[in-house]
Design an enzyme around this catalytic site. Structure first.
Site, PDB file in Angstrom:
ATOM      1  CB  ILE A  32      -0.986  -0.027   1.193  1.00 54.39           C
ATOM      2  CG1 ILE A  32      -2.174   0.876   0.953  1.00 54.39           C
ATOM      3  CG2 ILE A  32      -0.299   0.285   2.515  1.00 54.39           C
ATOM      4  CD1 ILE A  32      -3.331   0.648   1.926  1.00 54.39           C
ATOM      5  CG  HIS A 101       5.199  -9.180   5.367  1.00 52.32           C
ATOM      6  ND1 HIS A 101       4.810  -9.261   6.690  1.00 52.32           N
ATOM      7  CD2 HIS A 101       5.930  -8.055   5.251  1.00 52.32           C
ATOM      8  CE1 HIS A 101       5.271  -8.210   7.345  1.00 52.32           C
ATOM      9  NE2 HIS A 101       5.972  -7.470   6.505  1.00 52.32           N
TER      10      HIS A 101
HETATM   11  P1  5GP Z   1       6.937  -4.791   7.633  1.00 50.31           P
HETATM   12  O1  5GP Z   1       7.476  -3.507   8.171  1.00 50.31           O
HETATM   13  O2  5GP Z   1       6.024  -5.479   8.619  1.00 50.31           O
HETATM   14  O3  5GP Z   1       7.998  -5.692   7.092  1.00 50.31           O
HETATM   15  O4  5GP Z   1       6.089  -4.395   6.371  1.00 50.31           O
HETATM   16  C1  5GP Z   1       4.706  -4.269   6.371  1.00 50.31           C
HETATM   17  C2  5GP Z   1       4.309  -3.728   5.015  1.00 50.31           C
HETATM   18  O5  5GP Z   1       2.919  -3.910   4.858  1.00 50.31           O
HETATM   19  C3  5GP Z   1       4.598  -2.233   4.854  1.00 50.31           C
HETATM   20  O6  5GP Z   1       5.452  -2.038   3.732  1.00 50.31           O
HETATM   21  C4  5GP Z   1       3.219  -1.630   4.649  1.00 50.31           C
HETATM   22  O7  5GP Z   1       3.206  -0.560   3.726  1.00 50.31           O
HETATM   23  C5  5GP Z   1       2.394  -2.810   4.166  1.00 50.31           C
HETATM   24  N1  5GP Z   1       0.989  -2.763   4.518  1.00 50.31           N
HETATM   25  C6  5GP Z   1       0.481  -2.549   5.770  1.00 50.31           C
HETATM   26  N2  5GP Z   1      -0.868  -2.576   5.751  1.00 50.31           N
HETATM   27  C7  5GP Z   1      -1.203  -2.858   4.461  1.00 50.31           C
HETATM   28  C8  5GP Z   1      -2.474  -3.025   3.817  1.00 50.31           C
HETATM   29  O8  5GP Z   1      -3.542  -2.934   4.415  1.00 50.31           O
HETATM   30  N3  5GP Z   1      -2.457  -3.303   2.483  1.00 50.31           N
HETATM   31  C9  5GP Z   1      -1.276  -3.411   1.784  1.00 50.31           C
HETATM   32  N4  5GP Z   1      -1.379  -3.697   0.476  1.00 50.31           N
HETATM   33  N5  5GP Z   1      -0.069  -3.254   2.364  1.00 50.31           N
HETATM   34  C10 5GP Z   1      -0.045  -2.976   3.685  1.00 50.31           C
END
Ligand code: 5GP
Length: 117
Positions: A32, A101
């Site tokens: 997103i 992820h």
């Molecule tokens: P982390 O910091 O946990 O490795 O990355 C989480 C990622 O998830 C971030 O890059 C953030 O922008 C993405 N993200 C969080 N919420 C959502 C969402 O509701 N939809 C999408 N498509 N991406 C999300």
């Protein structure tokens, strides 16, 4: 489930996301808040909070994440130019969403993995 991850809702298509790939084990969708021209998240359909929570039973899904990454990189036209795969774990790893992820980032030169400053 009250404490379910936002990604589980995306996998079940209960909230919108641009899904670019889905099969029986993994789902991939555009981040997103993209940090590169191509920024896709590849997640196991089963909700596993962090890398610390994986077991041998998850190896098929975790392995699939890599083969799907290669497939999506080709699909997105970044396979030849190169890309980066990142899996953050826990607080120091900067993990925000507690559902494993893999970030697939590409479409520009990404520079060094970590700043030396
Ligand atoms: P982390 O910091 O946990 O490795 O990355 C989480 C990622 O998830 C971030 O890059 C953030 O922008 C993405 N993200 C969080 N919420 C959502 C969402 O509701 N939809 C999408 N498509 N991406 C999300």
């Amino acid at each position: 489930m009250a404490d379910e991850s936002i990604f589980s809702k995306i996998i079940r298509k209960e909230i919108p996301a641009e899904i670019v790939y889905q099969d029986d084990l993994v789902t991939a969708f555009r981040d997103i808040h993209p940090l590169a021209p191509t920024h896709i998240l590849i997640v196991p359909n089963k909700e596993i909070a962090t890398v610390n929570d994986t077991t041998e039973a998850d190896e098929a899904a975790l392995g699939r994440m890599f083969t799907v990454a290669a497939k999506i990189a080709r699909q997105e036209g970044v396979a030849e130019s190169g890309y980066r795969l990142i899996v953050n774990c826990g607080k120091h790893g900067g993990q925000e969403v507690m559902h494993i992820h893999m970030h697939l980032l590409g479409g520009k030169a990404l520079g060094p993995m970590l700043s030396r400053k």
